[in-house]
Design a protein around this motif. Structure first.
Motif, short mmCIF file in Angstrom:
data_model
loop_
_atom_site.label_atom_id
_atom_site.label_comp_id
_atom_site.label_asym_id
_atom_site.label_seq_id
_atom_site.Cartn_x
_atom_site.Cartn_y
_atom_site.Cartn_z
N ALA A 1 0.83 -1.21 0.00
CA ALA A 1 0.00 0.00 0.00
C ALA A 1 0.86 1.26 0.00
O ALA A 1 0.53 2.26 -0.64
CB ALA A 1 -0.95 -0.01 1.19
N ARG B 1 -7.55 -2.46 -1.37
CA ARG B 1 -8.18 -1.15 -1.22
C ARG B 1 -9.16 -1.15 -0.05
O ARG B 1 -9.25 -0.18 0.70
CB ARG B 1 -8.90 -0.78 -2.52
N VAL C 1 -2.02 1.88 -3.83
CA VAL C 1 -3.29 1.21 -4.08
C VAL C 1 -3.80 1.69 -5.44
O VAL C 1 -3.92 2.89 -5.68
CB VAL C 1 -4.31 1.50 -2.97
#
Length: 266
Positions: free
Chosen positions: A117, A216, A225
């Motif tokens: 991420a 997500r 993301v």
């Protein structure tokens, strides 16, 4: 994400057979395209082995990615596409070798971890640890055990990304040279190789998009993301080697698990 249906028992048997009469660390290579369920399969196998008193750990090749800063340097000095994590040449092979070698000596070892991420490696104080005396290391990743292509195979682009962003083939040759060099030393540590074979590259795109939706939902829309369109471009970085693995590896893997579109073993 569920593990591929029908896979765990077969991989577990391969490992236990390999452990018979063996004192040294067993490194299981688990290769599979993005979204094929290899991470979940690895976790299920580790948990089953640990439950039965076999100290085991997982190392993902994704956790060996170079830091964002290191990839920025490659993008500046070699080719802009190397900013994106993925292909050979964007991993810290020496870190992987040092980790496996420590476990092979029977020592405890820190297991690198990468935050997808944030698109960067986690600080070392947040890494997991494998205990001293670990008997099985599950080394999983999309290109674990891969072999390089021939020079002739690199000549023509395989998709729009290569045609437009790498028309001279600098990026794909850099990745192939890395795979032919340092990565072969890393993959030589693998004692048994398992391939989760996707039914086709189009299915891989679908799986990888599902995977990003899950990320997500967990992490929100932070750095790293991707939207669906970004996933499609991202996976184009992997297409060449994914197709090569699917045609080359089945003949030499110790176990090939052919999956259908719903990740069931056919």
């Amino acid at each position: 994400m569920a593990e591929p249906a029908g896979a765990l028992g077969r991989v577990d048997k391969l490992v236990r057979d390999a452990l018979v009469g063996r004192d040294a660390l067993l490194v299981l290579g688990l290769c599979g395209a993005q979204g094929s369920g290899k991470s979940t399969l690895a976790a299920g196998l580790r948990d089953r082995l640990v439950r039965d008193g076999v100290p085991s750990a997982i190392l993902s090749i994704d956790d060996l990615y170079l830091t964002r800063g290191e990839r920025e340097a490659l993008a500046r000095d070699v080719h802009p596409l190397l900013r994106t994590r993925g292909v050979p040449g964007t991993h810290d092979v020496a870190l992987g070798l040092a980790t496996i070698d420590a476990l092979a000596r029977g020592e405890a070892a820190a297991l690198p971890r990468f935050d997808k991420a944030a698109d960067d490696r986690l600080p070392s104080n947040l890494w997991d640890r494998a205990e001293a005396g670990t008997r099985v290391l599950i080394f999983e990743g999309w290109c674990v055990g891969a072999r390089p292509q021939t020079e002739a195979a690199l000549a023509e682009p395989v998709n729009v990304l290569e045609r437009e962003d790498d028309p001279e083939g600098v990026w794909r040759r850099f990745a192939n040279d890395a795979l032919a060099g340092p990565y072969q030393a890393l993959f030589a540590r693998v004692d048994r190789l398992v391939l989760l074979a996707a039914p086709g590259f189009e299915t891989v795109l679908h799986w990888r998009t599902e995977q990003e939706h899950a990320l997500r939902a967990q992490a929100g829309n932070g750095a790293g993301v991707m939207s669906d369109a970004e996933v499609a471009r991202f996976i184009s970085h992997y297409e060449r080697l994914t197709r090569h693995i699917s045609s080359e590896m089945p003949a030499r893997a110790d176990l090939v698990l052919a999956l259908d579109q719903k990740r069931r073993v056919r």
